[in-house]
Design an enzyme around this catalytic site. Structure first.
Site, PDB file in Angstrom:
ATOM      1  N   ASP A  88       0.508  -1.448  -0.076  1.00  0.00           N
ATOM      2  CA  ASP A  88      -0.144   0.082   0.049  1.00  0.00           C
ATOM      3  C   ASP A  88       0.929   1.533  -0.038  1.00  0.00           C
ATOM      4  O   ASP A  88       2.209   1.304   0.533  1.00  0.00           O
ATOM      5  CB  ASP A  88      -0.317   0.370   1.135  1.00  0.00           C
ATOM      6  CG  ASP A  88      -1.749  -1.441   1.007  1.00  0.00           C
ATOM      7  OD1 ASP A  88      -1.769  -1.775   0.415  1.00  0.00           O
ATOM      8  OD2 ASP A  88      -3.005  -1.089   2.439  1.00  0.00           O
ATOM      9  N   HIS A 110       3.494  -2.583   3.296  1.00  0.00           N
ATOM     10  CA  HIS A 110       3.960  -1.118   2.819  1.00  0.00           C
ATOM     11  C   HIS A 110       5.138  -0.930   1.414  1.00  0.00           C
ATOM     12  O   HIS A 110       6.111  -1.403   2.153  1.00  0.00           O
ATOM     13  CB  HIS A 110       3.565   0.282   3.462  1.00  0.00           C
ATOM     14  CG  HIS A 110       2.344   0.462   4.602  1.00  0.00           C
ATOM     15  ND1 HIS A 110       1.740  -0.634   5.114  1.00  0.00           N
ATOM     16  CD2 HIS A 110       0.708   0.979   4.166  1.00  0.00           C
ATOM     17  CE1 HIS A 110       1.053  -0.425   6.276  1.00  0.00           C
ATOM     18  NE2 HIS A 110      -0.238   0.237   5.448  1.00  0.00           N
TER      19      HIS A 110
HETATM   20 ZN   LIG Z   1      -3.040   3.060   2.987  1.00  0.00          ZN
END
Ligand SMILES: [Zn+2]
Length: 485
Positions: A211, A372
Site C-alpha cells: 500500500d 507497505h
Molecule cells: Zn494506506
C-alpha cells in the site's frame, strides 16, 4: 425487485459462492503461533490512552497447543541474493539507501504481455499542477470532474449514514455502539459479502499486497519481486501516482495488479459522500491517465470502511479489498508502517508477521496481509524478512496477487478489459443488497443479494464479524490513532 436485477444478483451470488464463507479453522492453533504479537507502542497517541498493546490471548480461543506447524526463522541476507540490512538495523534512524531505477523503462504504445485486451500505454505522462488537486489534501468537491463522477451514484441506494468523528473507535462511542448496523470494519471488524478479505478456499496462499506507493523504494521491492517471480497487488495513492508515474508503470507492466487507495489517504468514513467520490475519482483518473486502465478494486486507508463507503465504491465500479482477520479477531496487520516513526520496532513487526503466518496456517482460506511500499523500512522488511519467511516456510506458502487468488483474471481487474458484465456490481434497483437498517431487506447493492450476512433486527451478529474482542479492536484503534500514513 426487477426480474433482471434478481437474475444478476443470483448470478453474482453463484459466482462468488465460495467467497461468502467465513474463515474456518482448519486445525487447532498452537499456543505459540496463534497469538498475535505484543506490539510495543511506546509513543502511542495520547488519545488512545495506551502505551503498549498486547493481544496475546486473541488467537488462543480456538484450541490448545497441538505442536508447532510453522517454522519461521529470521531470514539471512546471503540466502536470498539480495542484500538487506540486519533486522535490528531497520529503524526510524536508519541511513537512507540509494534508490534504484525502475526495472524496465516502457515506452508509450507498449502493451502488457501477460493479459489480452489491455490498451497500450498512453502518451507519456507530463505533470501539470493545474490538472490535478493539491497533493495529499482532500480534493475540492465543486470541480466539474467530481460533479460528473457524482452522477455514477444515480440509481444506487447509498446508505444515509453520518460520517464518523475521525475514523477511530476511541473518539466515537456512538458509532462504535452502532458499528454492527453500519458494517464498520474499523471497530469490530464488520464486513459484508461484497468485501474481499481472504483468498477463498485456498489455504496456505498469501494474497500479497503493498500500500501507499508508488514511492522512492518501490523499485527496490519490484526488483526483488521480479527476481523471485512474485506478483502482488499494489494499492496506489493518487498523489503518489502523479509524482512517480514511471514506478506505477513499472508495477503494472511487471504483471502486478493495480488498485485504488484514495488521493490523500483519509479515513473514508469521516468524509461526506462527495468527498469520498473525489478521493476515489481522482485516484482512478490518475491511474487511467498514466496507465490507460481503470481499476475495479480499491482498499480503504486504515481499512476504514462502512456501508456508505462500500456503496459509493461499488457504485463507482470498485470492489473493496481489506485484509484478513481470523474468527478470533486477529488482524493481519504487520504494523510495518509504524517502524519509520519509531512507534514499533522491526523486531516487533516481524514477530507480528510470524504470528500472522502461524494463524494463516490454521485457516481454510488463503489470507491477506497489510504491508507497505511507501518507506525504505517497510520495503526492507518485505524483501528481507516477510517475503523470504513466507517463501521458506515449512510447508511453503503460495504468493499470488489478491485478484488472482480470488479467481479474478487480470482482464477483470480493469474496466477497459473487463469481460464480466456483473463485476464489480451491475446497477439496478435497491432491492436485495446490504441491509443497513436491520429490517431484513437489503437497501444497497450487494453481490450476495441477501441480508444473511448483515446485521439483523434481532441483534444477532453478522456471519463475518470477528467475535472477539478487546484486543483486536485495540490493535485497530492503535493503528488508526497512531498512524499518519
Ligand atoms: Zn494506506
Amino acid at each position: 425487485m426487477k426480474l433482471q436485477t434478481l437474475s444478476v444478483l443470483l448470478a453474482i451470488a453463484a459466482a462468488h459462492a465460495s467467497k461468502i464463507n467465513p474463515l474456518h479453522i482448519k486445525r487447532q492453533a498452537t499456543s505459540s503461533t496463534a497469538t498475535s504479537a505484543t506490539v510495543a507502542a511506546s509513543s502511542a497517541s495520547s488519545s488512545s490512552g495506551t502505551s503498549a498493546v498486547s493481544s496475546s490471548t486473541t488467537g488462543t480461543s480456538t484450541g490448545t497447543a497441538t505442536g508447532s506447524t510453522t517454522a519461521v526463522a529470521v531470514p539471512a541476507s546471503a540466502t536470498w541474493g539480495t542484500s538487506f540490512p540486519p533486522l535490528s538495523q531497520i529503524s526510524s534512524g536508519m541511513p537512507s539507501e540509494v534508490t534504484q531505477p525502475v526495472t524496465t523503462t516502457y515506452s508509450p504504445g507498449t502493451s502488457p504481455t501477460y493479459f489480452s485486451g489491455a490498451d497500450p500505454l498512453p502518451t507519456a505522462f507530463v505533470f501539470n499542477a493545474a490538472d490535478w488537486p493539491a497533493q495529499d489534501k482532500l480534493p475540492d468537491t465543486s470541480s466539474s470532474e467530481v460533479q460528473e463522477w457524482m452522477k455514477e451514484l444515480d440509481g444506487w441506494d447509498i446508505p444515509d449514514l453520518s460520517p464518523t468523528v475521525d475514523g477511530t473507535c476511541v473518539s466515537d462511542p456512538t458509532n462504535v455502539a452502532n458499528a454492527s448496523a453500519r458494517g464498520w470494519w474499523t471497530c469490530g471488524g464488520y464486513t459484508r459479502d461484497t468485501d474481499i478479505t481472504v483468498c477463498p478456499g485456498k489455504p496456505m496462499t498469501w494474497g500479497t499486497s503493498f500500500d501507499d506507493g508508488p514511492a522512492f523504494y518501490t523499485t527496490k521491492l519490484l526488483h526483488f519481486l521480479n527476481e523471485q517471480n512474485i506478483k502482488a497487488t499494489f494499492f496506489d495513492v493518487g498523489s503518489r501516482c502523479i509524482e512517480n508515474p514511471s514506478v506505477l508503470i513499472d508495477e503494472y507492466m511487471s504483471g502486478h495488479e493495480i488498485a485504488v487507495h484514495t488521493w490523500s489517504h483519509p479515513h473514508l468514513t469521516t468524509l461526506t459522500t462527495a468527498e469520498i467520490v473525489a478521493e476515489l475519482g481522482w485516484t482512478r483518473k490518475a491511474i487511467k491517465t498514466i496507465l490507460g486502465v481503470t481499476p475495479t478494486t480499491m482498499r480503504p486507508p486504515y481499512g476504514d470502511i462502512d456501508d456508505r463507503v462500500r456503496a459509493i465504491s461499488l457504485a463507482m465500479g470498485m470492489v473493496p479489498i481489506i485484509w484478513t482477520r481470523t474468527p478470533a479477531g486477529v488482524s493481519f496487520d504487520t504494523f510495518d508502517w509504524e517502524i519509520p516513526g519509531g512507534v514499533v520496532t522491526s523486531e516487533a513487526s516481524f514477530t507480528q508477521f510470524e504470528a500472522i503466518l502461524g494463524n494463516a496456517s490454521t485457516l481454510e482460506d488463503g489470507f491477506i496481509v497489510l504491508e507497505h511500499d511507501l518507506y525504505e523500512q517497510t520495503v526492507d522488511m518485505a524483501i528481507g524478512y516477510t517475503l523470504p519467511a513466507a517463501l521458506s516456510h515449512n510447508p511453503p506458502f503460495t504468493l499470488e496477487p489478491i485478484g488472482q487468488c480470488n479467481g479474478i483474471p487480470y482482464t477483470n481487474m480493469y474496466v477497459e478489459s473487463n469481460l464480466n458484465t456483473s463485476f464489480p456490481i451491475a446497477n439496478g434497483t435497491s432491492d436485495g443488497g446490504i441491509d443497513t437498517d436491520g429490517d431484513g431487506t437489503g437497501d444497497a447493492k450487494s453481490k450476495n443479494g441477501t441480508s444473511s450476512a448483515t446485521s439483523s433486527s434481532n441483534g444477532a451478529p453478522p456471519r463475518h464479524v470477528s467475535y472477539s474482542i478487546y484486543a483486536a479492536i485495540t490493535l485497530a484503534t492503535l493503528a488508526a490513532v497512531v498512524g499518519a500514513l
